[in-house]
Design a protein around this motif. Structure first.
Motif, PDB file in Angstrom:
ATOM      1  N   LYS A   1       0.834  -1.208   0.000  1.00  0.00           N
ATOM      2  CA  LYS A   1       0.000   0.000   0.000  1.00  0.00           C
ATOM      3  C   LYS A   1       0.866   1.254   0.000  1.00  0.00           C
ATOM      4  N   PHE A   2       1.915   1.270   0.828  1.00  0.00           N
ATOM      5  CA  PHE A   2       2.816   2.424   0.819  1.00  0.00           C
ATOM      6  C   PHE A   2       3.449   2.592  -0.559  1.00  0.00           C
ATOM      7  N   GLN A   3       3.924   1.508  -1.131  1.00  0.00           N
ATOM      8  CA  GLN A   3       4.623   1.585  -2.418  1.00  0.00           C
ATOM      9  C   GLN A   3       3.702   2.104  -3.519  1.00  0.00           C
ATOM     10  N   LEU A   4       2.499   1.515  -3.608  1.00  0.00           N
ATOM     11  CA  LEU A   4       1.571   1.917  -4.661  1.00  0.00           C
ATOM     12  C   LEU A   4       1.071   3.343  -4.430  1.00  0.00           C
ATOM     13  N   ASP A   5       0.820   3.693  -3.173  1.00  0.00           N
ATOM     14  CA  ASP A   5       0.405   5.067  -2.863  1.00  0.00           C
ATOM     15  C   ASP A   5       1.477   6.067  -3.281  1.00  0.00           C
ATOM     16  N   ALA A   6       2.739   5.732  -3.045  1.00  0.00           N
ATOM     17  CA  ALA A   6       3.827   6.637  -3.420  1.00  0.00           C
ATOM     18  C   ALA A   6       3.872   6.831  -4.936  1.00  0.00           C
ATOM     19  N   PHE A   7       3.746   5.731  -5.696  1.00  0.00           N
ATOM     20  CA  PHE A   7       3.744   5.830  -7.153  1.00  0.00           C
ATOM     21  C   PHE A   7       2.567   6.676  -7.625  1.00  0.00           C
ATOM     22  N   ARG A   8       1.403   6.423  -7.058  1.00  0.00           N
ATOM     23  CA  ARG A   8       0.201   7.111  -7.519  1.00  0.00           C
ATOM     24  C   ARG A   8       0.178   8.571  -7.075  1.00  0.00           C
ATOM     25  N   TYR A   9       0.747   8.848  -5.925  1.00  0.00           N
ATOM     26  CA  TYR A   9       0.849  10.237  -5.477  1.00  0.00           C
ATOM     27  C   TYR A   9       1.656  11.042  -6.485  1.00  0.00           C
ATOM     28  N   ARG A  10       2.801  10.490  -6.886  1.00  0.00           N
ATOM     29  CA  ARG A  10       3.656  11.198  -7.848  1.00  0.00           C
ATOM     30  C   ARG A  10       2.912  11.440  -9.153  1.00  0.00           C
ATOM     31  N   THR A  11       2.221  10.403  -9.673  1.00  0.00           N
ATOM     32  CA  THR A  11       1.489  10.559 -10.928  1.00  0.00           C
ATOM     33  C   THR A  11       0.388  11.603 -10.795  1.00  0.00           C
ATOM     34  N   SER A  12      -0.359  11.535  -9.695  1.00  0.00           N
ATOM     35  CA  SER A  12      -1.469  12.470  -9.495  1.00  0.00           C
ATOM     36  C   SER A  12      -0.975  13.906  -9.390  1.00  0.00           C
ATOM     37  N   ARG A  13       0.107  14.090  -8.682  1.00  0.00           N
ATOM     38  CA  ARG A  13       0.659  15.445  -8.541  1.00  0.00           C
ATOM     39  C   ARG A  13       1.164  15.967  -9.885  1.00  0.00           C
TER      40      ARG A  13
ATOM     41  N   LEU B   1       6.266  14.165 -20.368  1.00  0.00           N
ATOM     42  CA  LEU B   1       6.922  12.867 -20.548  1.00  0.00           C
ATOM     43  C   LEU B   1       7.140  12.181 -19.205  1.00  0.00           C
ATOM     44  N   THR B   2       7.528  12.969 -18.198  1.00  0.00           N
ATOM     45  CA  THR B   2       7.712  12.412 -16.852  1.00  0.00           C
ATOM     46  C   THR B   2       6.386  11.902 -16.300  1.00  0.00           C
ATOM     47  N   LEU B   3       5.317  12.645 -16.555  1.00  0.00           N
ATOM     48  CA  LEU B   3       3.977  12.224 -16.127  1.00  0.00           C
ATOM     49  C   LEU B   3       3.623  10.875 -16.736  1.00  0.00           C
ATOM     50  N   ALA B   4       3.840  10.713 -18.041  1.00  0.00           N
ATOM     51  CA  ALA B   4       3.492   9.458 -18.716  1.00  0.00           C
ATOM     52  C   ALA B   4       4.299   8.295 -18.148  1.00  0.00           C
ATOM     53  N   GLU B   5       5.603   8.476 -17.947  1.00  0.00           N
ATOM     54  CA  GLU B   5       6.441   7.407 -17.398  1.00  0.00           C
ATOM     55  C   GLU B   5       6.010   7.055 -15.979  1.00  0.00           C
ATOM     56  N   SER B   6       5.661   8.061 -15.198  1.00  0.00           N
ATOM     57  CA  SER B   6       5.218   7.814 -13.827  1.00  0.00           C
ATOM     58  C   SER B   6       3.946   6.976 -13.806  1.00  0.00           C
ATOM     59  N   HIS B   7       3.029   7.294 -14.697  1.00  0.00           N
ATOM     60  CA  HIS B   7       1.784   6.523 -14.766  1.00  0.00           C
ATOM     61  C   HIS B   7       2.046   5.073 -15.153  1.00  0.00           C
ATOM     62  N   ILE B   8       2.909   4.871 -16.151  1.00  0.00           N
ATOM     63  CA  ILE B   8       3.198   3.512 -16.599  1.00  0.00           C
ATOM     64  C   ILE B   8       3.876   2.723 -15.483  1.00  0.00           C
ATOM     65  N   GLU B   9       4.781   3.353 -14.745  1.00  0.00           N
ATOM     66  CA  GLU B   9       5.412   2.668 -13.615  1.00  0.00           C
ATOM     67  C   GLU B   9       4.367   2.255 -12.582  1.00  0.00           C
ATOM     68  N   SER B  10       3.359   3.080 -12.376  1.00  0.00           N
ATOM     69  CA  SER B  10       2.286   2.753 -11.428  1.00  0.00           C
ATOM     70  C   SER B  10       1.505   1.527 -11.895  1.00  0.00           C
ATOM     71  N   VAL B  11       1.204   1.474 -13.188  1.00  0.00           N
ATOM     72  CA  VAL B  11       0.468   0.336 -13.741  1.00  0.00           C
ATOM     73  C   VAL B  11       1.301  -0.940 -13.619  1.00  0.00           C
ATOM     74  N   ILE B  12       2.598  -0.841 -13.927  1.00  0.00           N
ATOM     75  CA  ILE B  12       3.481  -2.012 -13.839  1.00  0.00           C
ATOM     76  C   ILE B  12       3.534  -2.529 -12.412  1.00  0.00           C
TER      77      ILE B  12
END
Length: 706
Positions: A535-547, A577-588
């Protein structure tokens, strides 16, 4: 004297570090009781590769084995049984091209594996064959993709029943080898800017294909230089003006079947000029050519008319209301190429990691005085080069399996929501995975030192052949912009109450949850249980993407007032571009966590969790500045993330041999002497012509003392 003392102190510290590392191989250091309970004890170097493939994680290999693994094995066994079809290390471009064609014909006509039928019946089976073929020779994999996914796929997906009836069998059995002529000399990614024209002549009921200038020459067209007899040509459809005056009506980009060579003589047809693009950095088994058309006439029926048609009197009709929607539907049907490239790129990453890790387990270098040398994977620097790479290969494995399943579902249902989802998902995964793999192959080569530079050990060919994956089927930078654009569209639709595509579902709650002020207490939590909590890991990834998504929307709104929409987009491009990569990392990461949770075997689940944690914390640490800048992670927590990430690299090293064995890549697919599970150097020396050394009589005692 002081200089001498300093050098001695440096040597003493180095010795102390190596000694401490050696002790870690027997028993993990004091990293907390929880870590000790979960510690996977490393095996000695000599045992690391000689253990059975399944090792003590009996379920790992079977869990990693894909649904159609038997089909991949069949392909590999066929080519392994045919030395005449194996690609030698040194081969000329001309020989390589002819060999690739013979390999493809043998696969279809002798092994009786029909990729085109598989693609139509079960895309998962087609991608399995693609992955296996890429292990045999990446040029062969691309040539097969051109024939079936691009040329064949365009005919089937953009045409109608009349095209299927006329061309399917010939494409399937290789009687009709073909090309996919989209890219032009001046236009690649910007398909709407293509200049080749197809002008309708009502009197003859024909289209006339023309290359209006040299910039419109079709370029880099696979199969064109030597073997192709047909081409799917993307051109601007021009109709006579209905009012009888003015220029022709431009109906946008459409696809046409254009014969380029005579079926009997194989000579180029009148009006078709064919040239060879020549030697490339890699993939020289693929005959890329250039095509120029001068008044080439084709029947009206050769228009691939699924999304737009022309009647004999020149009237245009379409089930889609606008040129934009027709264009989107046309490109949407060609998304299978991106799926295949992402899926195949994971296999290339696995190959590179397998070779590098096996070599690193066998190669011994330095060590404590008067003690045996240690294998180079015991060094922290080598672990931190290769272990995150192994973790990424596992993460990408599960993400691409999900993508292939979604693609197969899309082809069965044609559901619009799934189509949109697959389009964005394949664009993101193709760009992210191929870029990561390209960088990793260079790291693998460097990690294997001088032996990595030998062509026989494959890093050169893997790196050169794979490099173009970053450009095929859409340049990676352009594809990431598509992902960013889709995210912004979803962001806008969220506030309109529109349903979100499946892959973006987490954004439904992210604006409220992830963009709230970081909790000053949790931002300081540094316990291992917390940091390894999914949960911490996924929240961190998603926080970055959302921001990143929210700030991108704000910046675009601000700059568009003064720069216009194009200028604003360009001003924010790196952010997007950073936004797109962040989102893909979250999905992975999400798909990796799901794979861990769904694993039925407890021991296998534990080792997968270890690898998943390394993937997550490695990505968080790589972008720790972003989290620090917004106080999502306090300084002490950042330091704890770094320490745990390093320690997880050490833990994964302990099972590295078993992890790469679980990829299930047989020796005939790796083929690198330094990737042998044992006696690598004997194999390597034989490769360059040395005979195996046998001690002379009477000298045996020199070798028996040990």
């Amino acid at each position: 004297m002081e200089k001498y003392r300093g050098a001695e102190e440096d040597r003493a510290r180095a010795l102390q570090r190596v000694t401490k590392l050696s002790l870690h191989l027997v028993e993990p250091g004091a990293a907390g009781a929880a870590a000790e309970r979960r510690q996977v004890v490393a095996e000695p170097c000599a045992m690391a590769l000689r253990a059975p493939a399944a090792g003590k994680f009996e379920g790992l290999t079977s869990y990693m084995r894909e649904k159609h693994w038997d089909l991949q094995e069949k392909v590999l066994e066929f080519f392994n049984s045919r030395p005449d079809l194996q690609t030698p290390v040194e081969i000329s471009m001309a020989e390589h091209r002819e060999l690739c064609m013979r390999q493809l014909r043998a696969l279809v006509q002798e092994a009786n594996i029909r990729p085109f039928r598989l693609m139509l019946e079960d895309p998962g089976k087609y991608f399995a064959v693609t992955r296996a073929i890429g292990s045999v020779d990446m040029s062969l994999g691309i040539k097969m993709g051109v024939q079936y996914s691009l040329w064949g796929g365009s005919v089937i997906n953009l045409g109608t029943q009349k095209h299927r009836d006329r061309f399917l069998d010939g494409i399937d059995n290789l009687d009709y080898p073909g090309c996919f002529a989209m890219t032009e000399l001046h236009h690649g990614s910007n398909v709407q800017g293509l200049q080749t024209t197809a002008t309708f002549d009502p009197a003859a009921d024909e289209f006339v294909i023309n290359t209006p200038n040299d910039g419109a020459i079709k370029w880099w067209i696979g199969n064109a230089a030597l073997h192709g007899k047909f081409a799917t040509v993307f051109a601007r459809l021009l109709l006579p003006s209905s009012a009888g005056h003015g220029g022709p009506a431009d109906m946008g980009i459409h696809a046409f079947i254009v014969p380029i060579r005579d079926l009997a003589t194989h000579r180029s047809l009148p009006g078709v000029e064919i040239r060879d693009c020549g030697h490339k950095v890699g993939l020289n088994g693929v005959d890329n050519g250039a095509l120029k058309f001068s008044g080439v006439r084709i029947p009206r029926d050769n228009l691939l008319n699924r999304f737009g048609d022309v009647s004999s009197d020149g009237k245009y009709s379409s089930s889609l209301p606008t040129a934009g929607k027709r264009f989107a539907a046309t490109l949407g049907e060609l998304v299978g190429g991106r799926v295949g490239l992402a899926y195949s790129s994971v296999n290339v990453l696995k190959l590179g990691a397998t070779i590098a890790v096996r070599y690193s387990l066998l190669r011994q270098q330095f060590g404590p005085p008067n003690q045996p040398e240690v294998c180079i994977l015991d060094y922290q620097s080598q672990q931190q080069k290769l272990m995150p790479m192994v973790a990424s290969a596992y993460a990408f494995h599960f993400a691409t399996l999900f993508m292939v399943d979604r693609y197969s579902e899309m082809k069965k249902t044609h559901d619009e929501e799934i189509v949109a989802d697959v389009h964005a998902l394949s664009a993101g995964l193709k760009s992210y995975i191929t870029s990561y793999t390209a960088k990793s192959l260079s790291v693998c080569r460097e990690a294997c030192g001088g032996h990595g530079y030998a062509a026989v050990n494959r890093f050169g060919s893997l790196r050169n052949d794979h490099d173009i994956f970053q450009t095929f089927e859409g340049d990676n930078t352009v594809l990431l912009q598509q992902v960013a654009g889709d995210l912004l569209k979803q962001y806008q639709e969220k506030f309109k109450g529109t349903a979100l595509a499946v892959t973006w579902n987490y954004l439904r709650d992210s604006m409220a949850t992830y963009l709230s002020q970081p909790n000053p207490i949790t931002s300081r939590w540094e316990g291992e249980d917390h940091l390894r909590n999914p949960k911490f890991q996924l929240d961190a990834f998603r926080y970055r993407t959302s921001r990143l998504l929210q700030t991108a929307a704000m910046r675009l709104r601000k700059h568009s007032k003064t720069l216009g929409s194009f200028g604003a987009w360009n001003r924010c491009l790196n952010h997007l571009l950073t936004l797109a990569e962040s989102h893909i990392e979250s999905v992975i990461l999400e798909k990796f966590i799901e794979a861990v949770d769904n694993c039925p075997n407890r021991k296998t689940r534990e080792v997968l969790k270890l690898v998943c944690d390394l993937y997550a914390l490695d990505r968080i640490w790589n972008d720790i500045g972003t989290y620090r800048n917004v106080d999502y992670v306090a300084p002490n927590k950042a330091k704890a993330i770094q320490k745990l990430r390093d320690y997880l690299c050490f833990q994964v090293r302990g099972v590295a041999g078993q992890l790469i064995n679980a990829f299930g890549i047989p020796p005939e697919a790796t083929r690198a002497p330094i990737a042998m599970q044992s006696d690598a150097y004997s194999s390597y020396t034989r490769q360059v012509g040395f005979q195996e050394y046998i001690p002379a009589a009477g000298a045996a005692g020199l070798f028996d003392s040990d």
